[in-house]
Each structure stands twice: as C-alpha cells, then as structure tokens.
Design an enzyme around this catalytic site. Sequence first.
Site, mmCIF file in Angstrom:
data_model
loop_
_atom_site.group_PDB
_atom_site.id
_atom_site.type_symbol
_atom_site.label_atom_id
_atom_site.label_comp_id
_atom_site.label_asym_id
_atom_site.label_seq_id
_atom_site.Cartn_x
_atom_site.Cartn_y
_atom_site.Cartn_z
ATOM 1 N N TYR A 1 55.063 24.807 53.731
ATOM 2 C CA TYR A 1 55.550 25.797 54.690
ATOM 3 C C TYR A 1 56.318 25.107 55.827
ATOM 4 C CZ TYR A 1 55.120 29.473 58.285
ATOM 5 O OH TYR A 1 55.360 30.396 59.261
ATOM 6 N N ASP B 1 64.160 43.422 47.654
ATOM 7 C CA ASP B 1 63.744 42.025 47.546
ATOM 8 C C ASP B 1 64.884 41.146 48.054
ATOM 9 O OD1 ASP B 1 62.852 39.543 46.895
ATOM 10 O OD2 ASP B 1 62.350 40.011 44.803
ATOM 11 N N ASP C 1 61.193 45.987 52.615
ATOM 12 C CA ASP C 1 60.119 45.052 52.251
ATOM 13 C C ASP C 1 59.955 45.146 50.738
ATOM 14 O OD1 ASP C 1 57.563 43.569 52.094
ATOM 15 O OD2 ASP C 1 57.516 43.861 54.260
ATOM 16 N N ILE C 2 59.147 44.265 50.163
ATOM 17 C CA ILE C 2 58.849 44.403 48.739
ATOM 18 C C ILE C 2 57.591 45.246 48.533
ATOM 19 C CG2 ILE C 2 60.047 42.360 47.856
ATOM 20 C CD1 ILE C 2 57.328 40.881 47.974
ATOM 21 N N GLY D 1 60.985 42.479 55.699
ATOM 22 C CA GLY D 1 59.577 42.149 55.946
ATOM 23 C C GLY D 1 58.957 43.132 56.923
ATOM 24 N N GLY E 1 55.120 43.567 57.250
ATOM 25 C CA GLY E 1 54.320 42.407 57.615
ATOM 26 C C GLY E 1 53.754 42.438 59.030
ATOM 27 N N GLN E 2 53.068 41.352 59.379
ATOM 28 C CA GLN E 2 52.389 41.286 60.681
ATOM 29 C C GLN E 2 53.379 41.436 61.833
ATOM 30 O OE1 GLN E 2 50.882 37.481 61.956
ATOM 31 N NE2 GLN E 2 49.321 38.378 63.277
ATOM 32 N N LYS F 1 60.249 25.371 56.800
ATOM 33 C CA LYS F 1 60.713 25.829 58.114
ATOM 34 C C LYS F 1 61.616 24.773 58.765
ATOM 35 C CE LYS F 1 58.899 29.964 58.523
ATOM 36 N NZ LYS F 1 59.790 31.151 58.496
HETATM 37 N N1 SER Z 1 50.834 31.359 61.602
HETATM 38 C C1 SER Z 1 51.472 30.586 60.596
HETATM 39 C C2 SER Z 1 50.503 30.066 59.609
HETATM 40 O O1 SER Z 1 49.374 29.874 59.974
HETATM 41 C C3 SER Z 1 52.207 29.435 61.204
HETATM 42 O O2 SER Z 1 53.495 29.817 61.519
HETATM 43 O O3 SER Z 1 50.867 29.803 58.514
#
Ligand code: SER
Length: 317
Positions: free
Chosen positions: A143, A52, A34-35, A8, A11-12, A147
């Site tokens: 999500y 991947d 990363d992909i 990743g 990513g951010q 987690k």
């Molecule tokens: N920043 C993430 C989201 O908003 C939460 O971990 O999905």
Amino acid sequence: MDNIMVIGAAGQIGSELVVELRKIYGSDHVFTTDIKQPPPDIMEGGPFQILDVMDDKQLIHFIIRNKINQIYHLAAVLSGNAEKLPTQAWKINMDSLMNILEVAKMVDEVKKIFWPSSIAVFGPTTPRINTPQLTIQEPITVYGISKLAGERWCDYYFNKYGVDVRSLRYPGLISYKTEPGGGTTDYAVEIFYEAIRQGKYECFLGEGTTLPMLFMPDAIKATIQLMEAERSRLTIRSSYNLGGMSITPDQVHQEIRKHIPGFTIRYNPDFRQAIADSWPHSVDDTIARVDWGVEQTYDLKKMTEIMLKEIQNKLNS
Ligand code: SER
C-alpha cells in the site's frame, strides 16, 4: 457550476465527502460512483452509478457524458488487505490512478483531481516524530509503495502535462458513518463500535502504539479546502503532509471508559503491528498551513463524545 465526480462514494471518505460536496455544488452536480452500493442517502440524494475505475473506456465515457470538471478518486485497497494480495492491490491502486491521470490529460474539461495519499508513504527509516514533508521514504508495505509511486506520478503529470492534481497524506481517519476496511488504523473505529455493542474489544495493535489520527469532519474540511485553494498557492504537487492527534489504543480506551466505565480491552497484536511500527507518530503539516491554511479542530475528548453518541444512534435506528 462545476460537475464533480466521486469515485469510491460508498467508502469511508466518499460517503461523507459527497454530502458536503452536494451542499456546495448542488446535488445534481455531484456524480457518485462505486463498484458497490453506497449508503441510502448517497444513492437517493443525487446521481449514482455503478462504475469500475479500472475500466478505462467506461470511465472516459462517463466523464464526457456528464461533462465532469473535477474528480475525487478515493478507491483503493488499504494497507492490511494489500498485504494479503500484493500484486492485485498494486494493480488496483496504480492502474486506477493512471486511468484518472490519463483522462485528465486528454479531456480539457477536467480541471482538477483529488487523490489521497497516506502516512503509509513513510517507513522505518523515516524520522517518526513531527515527520517533515521532505524526508526519507522507504515504505515496507505494498500500500505504501503504491501511494509513494502514485505521488511521484501526480507530480510528474503536473509538471509534464499541467494536470492540476492535488493530494493529502491522510493520517488514520476516524468516522462513524461508514467503517473502513482492511486498514492498519481501523482499530480506532472498531473500538468505538465494540465498546457500545459488546463492552469489550480485542485490539490488533499493542496498547502503546502511537499513530496520528484525524476525525473525519476535519479530513473532509481539509480536502475541500485544498481543492478550493488558488492553484498558484500550491507548492506541493506530490502530496501534502496532514497532521492529526497522536494517540494510542490505551488512550482511546481510557477516554471511552469515561463514558462506558465497564469497557475492557485485550491486546492481541497481529501482522498489522509491524506496519504501524513503521509509520510516523506525528506529522509536520506546516506547509499545508502556510499554503492553504489547514487546521484541525477535534481532539480525542471531543471526538470520543461524538463517536459514541452517533454510533449509539446508528445502532438504535
Ligand atoms: N488508514 C490507512 C490504512 O490503515 C492508511 O492510509 O491502511
């Protein structure tokens, strides 16, 4: 010197973490994947490969070939996007973590893993102010459920197989280098870009929505600190609470107006309002402070100055 793998890296979090890891371990020792293509400095500053994490065979080959000792697994579908494709998001978030945990169990050279959890593991029945480490967890998003399940798997692999997996429950993360995608806390990044680009912003959360947020340099510092902590000091193997500044869209708006007086905001809450309303206002991270000494250094004022300056530079260049 350990060989580090970052999944990743485009990513951010990844695009900023890689820069710091390369300073510590040397560019040749940080293997980024990363992909999709990462920013140019990540591509050109050291090894990068399209990979991947869902492909377990390719993953294990990569890890053995490059003699990987530490893995940062940062790939995930965030909260807003996951609600649009629940079963797909569940599969990606869970299977990718299971692939990593299995590799770590099988390959002796892999010594440590980092996997991010989130404030999304909490839900509407959780105490919202100073949310404790151990408390009610009834997340209402795909999500959050992924987690929370992931945290339980991390704890399980540590206890059952001795896999040294370390994790943080990140609050919303604010950064200027790479924009997040599809999260509920994304407004706190978008608002800075739009203030500069348009002088106005339409916010998808209501003005008084309080959420804990952390500026990226503090998040990166905490992540590396946790990974470098003595194994024996760590008492949490699910995921550590990590605090931040508790802020609302209105407060961010007011702070930006100190620099851009004409900046206006309109509130138009969408489906993400219910998600935000189910998350904590603030988080108690005393255990992380005691175990390995986490501390936050940026407040809203300091962060706003840097965000506006850096985004302006980025848009100019
Ligand atoms: N920043 C993430 C989201 O908003 C939460 O971990 O999905």
